[in-house]
Design an enzyme around this catalytic site. Structure first.
Site, PDB file in Angstrom:
ATOM      1  N   GLU A  89       0.787  -1.246   0.000  1.00 41.74           N
ATOM      2  CA  GLU A  89       0.000   0.000   0.000  1.00 41.74           C
ATOM      3  C   GLU A  89       0.814   1.288   0.000  1.00 41.74           C
ATOM      4  O   GLU A  89       0.268   2.348   0.307  1.00 41.74           O
ATOM      5  CB  GLU A  89      -1.006   0.005   1.167  1.00 41.74           C
ATOM      6  CG  GLU A  89      -2.047  -1.081   1.036  1.00 41.74           C
ATOM      7  CD  GLU A  89      -3.140  -1.029   2.086  1.00 41.74           C
ATOM      8  OE1 GLU A  89      -3.050  -0.212   3.009  1.00 41.74           O
ATOM      9  OE2 GLU A  89      -4.097  -1.813   1.960  1.00 41.74           O
TER      10      GLU A  89
HETATM   11  C1  BMA Z   1      -4.619  -3.213   5.056  1.00 43.62           C
HETATM   12  C2  BMA Z   1      -3.290  -3.754   5.512  1.00 43.62           C
HETATM   13  C3  BMA Z   1      -2.870  -3.343   6.861  1.00 43.62           C
HETATM   14  C4  BMA Z   1      -4.020  -3.077   7.770  1.00 43.62           C
HETATM   15  C5  BMA Z   1      -5.322  -3.515   7.201  1.00 43.62           C
HETATM   16  C6  BMA Z   1      -6.501  -3.207   8.053  1.00 43.62           C
HETATM   17  O1  BMA Z   1      -4.573  -2.264   4.141  1.00 43.62           O
HETATM   18  O2  BMA Z   1      -2.323  -3.607   4.536  1.00 43.62           O
HETATM   19  O3  BMA Z   1      -2.004  -2.269   6.802  1.00 43.62           O
HETATM   20  O4  BMA Z   1      -3.795  -3.660   8.965  1.00 43.62           O
HETATM   21  O5  BMA Z   1      -5.491  -2.901   6.000  1.00 43.62           O
HETATM   22  O6  BMA Z   1      -6.671  -1.831   8.195  1.00 43.62           O
END
Ligand code: BMA
Length: 877
Positions: free
Chosen positions: A454
């Protein structure tokens, strides 16, 4: 003269290119006599460590200096640990060697992992300074070891948090920013979740987290590796076996074996520290993902020979498979596919995302890794994504994936932020990537590497500079998004060089116009829970070519909650909204979001706690299964692979917590584990309801016919066509009466490895436009030669409007042989969960819907005559 440190009596006596006497390579673990203490306190005493390898929290817990940070709110009380230095110390003796042996040997201390800023002192001299927990280091200590008596090894770990803060201050021009943790993490090459995450505590640990060994050798194998190419026909494979050699040994003997039998061998000369040989393997035993075939593992052995005798040997297990990521255009939809093909078989990759299984990695046993991966395989899942905010996992994890046939998506260790690009940082990143790719590249399970988690989403959300047309890599370093250079240059170059056969993806998600493009690349679908907080019933509209993250929270098992409450069962905070229970949920706005999805769907209450836990797990289970069902529906066969996979965020937890995990820290599955498992069964049925409004004319608001259509499809993930009868029944939810029963398709073909639309028709009702649909439950069954091979029960939604009945006769009987629990009831029941106090009893399925006239069997293990099995269901309380 340093007589006391001269381990090598005559280092110049033997030219290393033409050695005559060679010593066998020995590896001695330095894992005894370790003690530790706080580094900034004069009066602090060295205390014994809990284990080795280890970290400071484990050692403080073992010495009763801190209370377990996983209990209650103890996390708050242990924050000081991350802001002070820690010292580890041990002694070890030098190996005794003959005079001849001493001539040309080297002694190396190999540090597999020091977390993170370590200064290593051997016998009073500094021999190493480290800045990354991910980089293994080797230090030549030949001239440092004592000839006699004990050597003293001391390692001081500085606060990684404070170091990170200092780096952030040193580079004020960088646009520091991140989601989760704080920006100091971006400057430090340490597991990012140590700074705290939206499912994990902030526990800034440090210590020698991976083994330390003393190696003695004159020449050694520094690596054994290979490239492999399985021919499209699958009938032959080319394996280029390679070794790198340190020191002057002249020959390497390669042996390839399978099941203890030698398949091929060859002895080759080393040249410039390298030896390689190309093997052609005909009719290779191919490695398949679970369910699609076996997981044969070959062994490659490289023996280092000098004057005919073996002085070193390394072996690795590997699998031969043809693994491709298929990205090609499709005639009827925009963009490109994104699915994996293993040995020419397109795989719909249902699976999960993986976070580190503990805040304290050194205490995760091999067995625990195996149990986790086994759970994934038993849950009908095919892929695990090792998420970039954790660690390059332990070998035991990948070994289990290799053995059990679970594909691995491996991220590089960056997540949710804008990483810097100053030269020292880039140099660390480069070494880290090279070393870890080398450590992992033999695992057949790893089929893709991705640059980060991300970080492109973060770049988009902050509007950081990114011009896809600009291909001048050096110029990226001058922008406010310098990490593009890491993902698209450094890591790309390394992967091209070291793992040319494995696909490298710049990030997860990545592809298309931007990270939310549903037509190209992978997607993190967080508009359920985060983002626009869509209803999970609309997951069909939220599809992508490959959804590598999506999720929903649920409370863990009651026993897990009791495990973190200081007084367990008797704790006054043993209720859903208590401050301790809230503390064990790190997600922003979690109370509101859990409540939102509950309130939209169910009648529920926060008490009793057991029933509330059940409600959250039912909600998560319905949500995740609906994503799987609706996305798998888009796996429509050759040329129509509109969705190639779905990975649930997340399979596991690193401590006892309420999170998106579908199995909790203690490996207790939540109910979603089972509904996902059912969706990924070899054959499944999907049913959905859609409302259609048909106005009589253009202007009327009164004369509108409302029709509720059900759509039925079948998903055949096997590699065989299936012909089956499709039977549909309907039941009145209040009376339990069967109002409809019909074989809607006979001998219907469900072609292999895809979903096929079967039929759509109006929900069977007696009186059109009477609203009767809202009390009709539809059950669909697939029969192959009279045997039921799939079933699915579809309910009017939202379920909170449905007048669910409390059954008079819900039976949950253990079969005579104790291997099945048989469920039946006289009215339709939503989400029957079976429960057992005895933790040795486990179920093969759970949270099933039951309609009158059928017996639903759930496999059970560990039960006996006296085992008490209880049930819980929606509307029970
Ligand atoms: C996603 C993951 C984590 C996070 C999760 C829940 O985007 O990549 O960074 O824990 O969301 O928010």
């Amino acid at each position: 003269m340093r007589t006391d440190h001269a381990f090598s009596s005559n280092p110049q006596s033997q030219p290393s290119t033409a050695p005559t006497n060679m010593t066998k390579h020995t590896i001695t673990p330095i894992n005894k006599n370790w003690t530790f203490k706080q580094g900034d306190k004069e009066d602090s005493k060295f205390l014994p460590v809990a284990q080795f390898p280890t970290n400071v929290h484990l050692d403080l817990i073992a010495n009763n200096i801190i209370a377990d940070p996983f209990i209650g709110k103890n996390e708050n009380d242990v924050q000081w640990i991350g802001e002070v230095p820690w010292v580890y110390k041990t002694t070890f003796t030098s190996p005794s060697l003959t005079k001849e042996e001493r001539g040309d040997i080297k002694a190396v201390l190999a540090f597999d992992g020091l977390d993170t800023y370590a200064t290593v002192v051997l016998n009073g001299e500094e021999i190493l300074k480290t800045e990354s927990m991910f980089i293994p280091d080797r230090v030549d200590v030949t001239t440092h070891l004592k000839k006699e008596g004990d050597n003293e090894l001391e390692i001081t770990f500085e606060s990684a948090y404070l170091k990170g803060c200092a780096i952030v201050e040193k580079y004020p021009d960088h646009h520091w920013g991140c989601w989760n943790g704080d920006t100091s993490r971006l400057a430090v090459r340490k597991a990012q979740y140590h700074w705290g995450w939206d499912w994990g505590p902030t526990l800034m640990t440090c210590g020698p987290w991976r083994p330390i060994n003393l190696e003695i050798f004159s020449s050694r194998i520094s690596d054994v590796y290979f490239t492999s190419d399985v021919d499209k026909s699958l009938r032959s494979a080319k394996l280029v076996a390679k070794t790198d050699v340190e020191g002057g040994a002249s020959d390497v003997a390669f042996t390839i074996s399978l099941d203890g039998k030698e398949v091929a061998s060859k002895t080759v000369k080393t040249s410039n520290g390298h030896a390689e040989h190309t093997f052609e393997i005909s009719d290779p035993a191919l490695w398949y993902p679970v369910r699609y075939g076996e997981q044969p593992l070959y062994t490659i052995t490289a023996s280092l020979l000098q004057s005919g005798s073996e002085i070193d040997q390394q072996t690795k297990k590997f699998g031969l498979r043809r693994a491709k990521l298929i990205q090609r255009s499709m005639p009827e939809q925009p963009g490109t596919t994104f699915f994996f093909e293993i040995n020419n078989i397109p795989i719909f990759c249902g699976g999960s995302d993986w976070i580190p299984a503990d805040n304290f990695i050194p205490r995760i046993s091999k067995e625990k890794y195996y149990d986790w991966v086994k759970l994934v395989a038993d849950g009908n899942q095919f892929m695990i994504r090792v998420w970039g905010g954790g660690i390059f996992e332990e070998q035991a994890f990948y070994d289990a994936c290799d053995e059990l046939g679970i594909l691995v998506w491996q991220d590089f260790m960056f997540g949710c932020g804008n990483y810097p690009g100053f030269p020292e940082f880039l140099a660390l990143v480069k070494t880290e990537a090279e070393e870890n790719v080398k450590l992992l590249r033999h695992h057949p399970s790893i089929v893709i590497w991705a640059g980060n988690n991300e970080d492109y989403q973060y770049q988009e959300s902050e509007g950081l500079t990114y011009d896809p047309e600009n291909k001048d890599a050096e110029s990226w370093l001058k922008t406010n998004f310098p990490a593009r250079y890491i993902y698209e240059k450094i890591l790309d170059d390394i992967c091209k060089e070291l793992i040319p056969d494995t696909y490298y993806h710049f990030g997860s998600p990545w592809g298309g116009k931007n990270t939310t493009d549903p037509t190209v690349g992978d997607l993190h679908q967080w508009n359920v829970w985060h983002g626009s907080q869509e209803k999970y019933q609309n997951f069909d509209k939220l599809v992508g070519r490959f959804v590598s993250e999506f999720g929903m929270e649920a409370f863990p098992n009651i026993k897990t909650i009791e495990s973190f409450l200081p007084l367990g069962k008797d704790d006054p905070d043993r209720f859903a909204q208590s401050s301790t229970v809230d503390f064990h949920n790190k997600a922003d706005g979690h109370e509101r979001r859990i409540a939102l999805y509950l309130v939209e769907n169910f009648r529920y209450a926060p008490d009793p706690l057991e029933q509330f836990i059940y409600s959250t797990q039912l909600m998560q289970a319905e949500c995740l299964a609906s994503a799987y069902r609706l996305w798998k529906r888009q796996w429509k066969g050759p040329g129509k692979e509109y969705c190639g996979g779905a990975l649930v965020w997340q399979i596991n937890d690193c401590w006892p917590v309420t999170s998106w995990a579908i199995v909790d820290y203690y490996l207790r599955p939540k109910h979603a584990y089972y509904t996902v498992k059912r969706e990924m069964a070899p054959i499944s049925l999907g049913v959905t309801r859609k409302e259609h409004m048909i106005p009589k004319d253009k202007h009327t608001r009164a004369y509108i016919e409302k029709k509720t259509k059900i759509e039925i499809w079948g998903s055949n993930l096997t590699l065989k066509d299936i012909t089956a009868d499709v039977v549909v029944k309907a039941f009145d939810v209040i009376s339990g009466k069967e109002t409809y029963s019909k074989t809607v398709k006979s001998d219907f073909l469900l072609p292999e490895n895809r979903s096929t639309e079967i039929i759509d028709f109006d929900v069977p009702v007696q009186h059109v436009n009477s609203g009767e649909e809202t009390r009709i439950v539809v059950a669909a069954y697939l029969y192959e030669e009279g045997v039921q091979i799939a079933r699915y029960i579809n309910w009017p939604e939202p379920l909170k409007y449905v007048h669910l009945q409390k059954p008079k006769h819900l039976t949950a009987e253990l079969s005579k042989d104790g291997k099945m629990v048989e469920l039946s009831a006289e009215v339709p029941i939503k989400g029957v969960a079976v429960e057992c106090e005895d933790e040795d009893v486990s179920f093969g399925d759970n949270l099933v819907d039951v309609v009158p006239g059928e017996v639903v069997s759930i496999a059970v293990k560990g039960a006996n005559k006296g085992t008490k099995i209880t049930t819980r269901y929606l509307g029970m309380v």
